[in-house]
Design a protein around this motif. Sequence first.
Motif, short mmCIF file in Angstrom:
data_model
loop_
_atom_site.label_atom_id
_atom_site.label_comp_id
_atom_site.label_asym_id
_atom_site.label_seq_id
_atom_site.Cartn_x
_atom_site.Cartn_y
_atom_site.Cartn_z
N GLU A 47 0.83 -1.21 0.00
CA GLU A 47 0.00 0.00 0.00
C GLU A 47 0.87 1.26 0.00
OE1 GLU A 47 -3.87 -1.88 2.32
OE2 GLU A 47 -2.19 -1.06 3.48
N VAL A 48 1.96 1.23 0.76
CA VAL A 48 2.88 2.37 0.76
C VAL A 48 3.52 2.54 -0.62
CG1 VAL A 48 5.05 3.24 1.74
CG2 VAL A 48 3.33 2.22 3.24
N ASP A 49 3.91 1.43 -1.24
CA ASP A 49 4.47 1.49 -2.59
C ASP A 49 3.46 2.00 -3.60
OD1 ASP A 49 6.86 0.53 -1.59
OD2 ASP A 49 6.49 -1.56 -2.24
N ALA A 50 2.19 1.63 -3.43
CA ALA A 50 1.14 2.11 -4.33
C ALA A 50 0.97 3.63 -4.20
CB ALA A 50 -0.18 1.40 -4.04
N PHE A 51 1.07 4.15 -2.97
CA PHE A 51 1.02 5.60 -2.78
C PHE A 51 2.21 6.27 -3.46
CE2 PHE A 51 -1.90 5.06 0.95
CZ PHE A 51 -2.88 5.91 0.51
N ALA A 52 3.38 5.65 -3.32
CA ALA A 52 4.59 6.22 -3.91
C ALA A 52 4.51 6.28 -5.43
CB ALA A 52 5.81 5.43 -3.47
N ALA A 53 3.79 5.33 -6.03
CA ALA A 53 3.68 5.28 -7.50
C ALA A 53 2.66 6.30 -8.03
CB ALA A 53 3.27 3.87 -7.93
N ARG A 54 1.76 6.74 -7.18
CA ARG A 54 0.74 7.70 -7.64
C ARG A 54 1.27 9.12 -7.54
NH1 ARG A 54 -3.99 6.22 -3.84
NH2 ARG A 54 -4.46 8.38 -4.27
N ASN A 55 0.59 10.04 -8.25
CA ASN A 55 1.06 11.42 -8.25
C ASN A 55 -0.08 12.41 -7.97
OD1 ASN A 55 2.98 13.41 -8.40
ND2 ASN A 55 2.72 13.71 -10.60
N ASP A 56 -1.18 11.94 -7.39
CA ASP A 56 -2.27 12.88 -7.05
C ASP A 56 -1.97 13.54 -5.71
OD1 ASP A 56 -4.20 11.15 -4.99
OD2 ASP A 56 -3.10 9.92 -6.44
N ALA A 57 -2.74 14.55 -5.38
CA ALA A 57 -2.47 15.37 -4.19
C ALA A 57 -2.51 14.56 -2.91
CB ALA A 57 -3.45 16.53 -4.12
N SER A 58 -3.52 13.70 -2.75
CA SER A 58 -3.62 12.95 -1.49
C SER A 58 -2.46 11.95 -1.36
CB SER A 58 -4.97 12.23 -1.39
OG SER A 58 -5.08 11.23 -2.37
N ALA A 59 -2.04 11.35 -2.47
CA ALA A 59 -0.91 10.42 -2.42
C ALA A 59 0.38 11.16 -2.06
CB ALA A 59 -0.75 9.69 -3.75
N GLN A 140 -5.70 8.62 3.16
CA GLN A 140 -5.93 9.67 2.18
C GLN A 140 -6.82 10.77 2.76
OE1 GLN A 140 -7.11 6.66 -0.94
NE2 GLN A 140 -6.35 8.33 -2.23
N PHE A 141 -7.91 10.37 3.40
CA PHE A 141 -8.86 11.32 3.96
C PHE A 141 -8.24 12.18 5.06
CE2 PHE A 141 -12.15 12.17 7.25
CZ PHE A 141 -12.93 13.06 6.52
N LEU A 142 -7.41 11.57 5.88
CA LEU A 142 -6.85 12.27 7.04
C LEU A 142 -5.52 12.97 6.75
CD1 LEU A 142 -7.69 9.54 9.68
CD2 LEU A 142 -8.82 11.74 9.39
N SER A 143 -4.99 12.80 5.55
CA SER A 143 -3.67 13.37 5.25
C SER A 143 -3.67 14.90 5.29
CB SER A 143 -3.16 12.86 3.91
OG SER A 143 -3.99 13.28 2.85
N LEU A 144 -4.71 15.53 4.80
CA LEU A 144 -4.74 17.00 4.79
C LEU A 144 -4.84 17.58 6.20
CD1 LEU A 144 -4.64 19.55 3.08
CD2 LEU A 144 -7.13 19.41 2.85
N PRO A 145 -5.81 17.15 7.03
CA PRO A 145 -5.83 17.69 8.40
C PRO A 145 -4.57 17.34 9.19
CG PRO A 145 -7.62 16.10 8.10
CD PRO A 145 -6.96 16.29 6.78
N LEU A 146 -3.98 16.17 8.90
CA LEU A 146 -2.78 15.78 9.62
C LEU A 146 -1.58 16.64 9.23
CD1 LEU A 146 -2.03 13.78 11.75
CD2 LEU A 146 -1.50 12.13 9.99
#
Length: 188
Positions: A47-59, A140-146
Amino acid sequence: MDAAIIVNSDLNIETIILLGIMTVVLLFMSAMASGSEVAFFSLTRNEVDAFAARNDASARRVNDLLANPDRLLATILVANNMVNICLVIIATQLVNELLIFQSSVWEFVFNSVIITFLLLLFGEIMPKVMSQTNPVKMAQFLSLPLKFMRWVVYPIASILITTSSRVSRLATRNAEISIEELADAVDL
């Protein structure tokens, strides 16, 4: 026999509404902090690798937060403790605005036991269960407030990280044993 708890007849509705809103907001913030701890730290390597491969704002936010796990954990812990302390104070004030206690036992029950139960249920247990079931979406949902909270609590979190790193280094240095000591232990 007098009642142990009496509803306050001099209710200030504006104060009660304000304290009620503050209590709900703080409870929501506590839930977010508790949920984020489980969400971020239960992500699998895939899952961490999948986030690293994406380029959207939440990732990008999730990757940025995961880049420094010590700072992430310190942020979550400091924010959650600050919010929980404020929550207990505000909720206690709300209860004291609504009720008059004739007995310190009942005041203790309301201000400690019931508020703690609500905090544990809605601010700790339920968010952690929700985050455990779907950590990717919650991260993803909590990344902005965090990220915002990371900025707010940065000074306190930095002190916590520095102090814990020094203690960890001291403990590690004192825990090291020499080859001779290890050989002696094996001989014994």
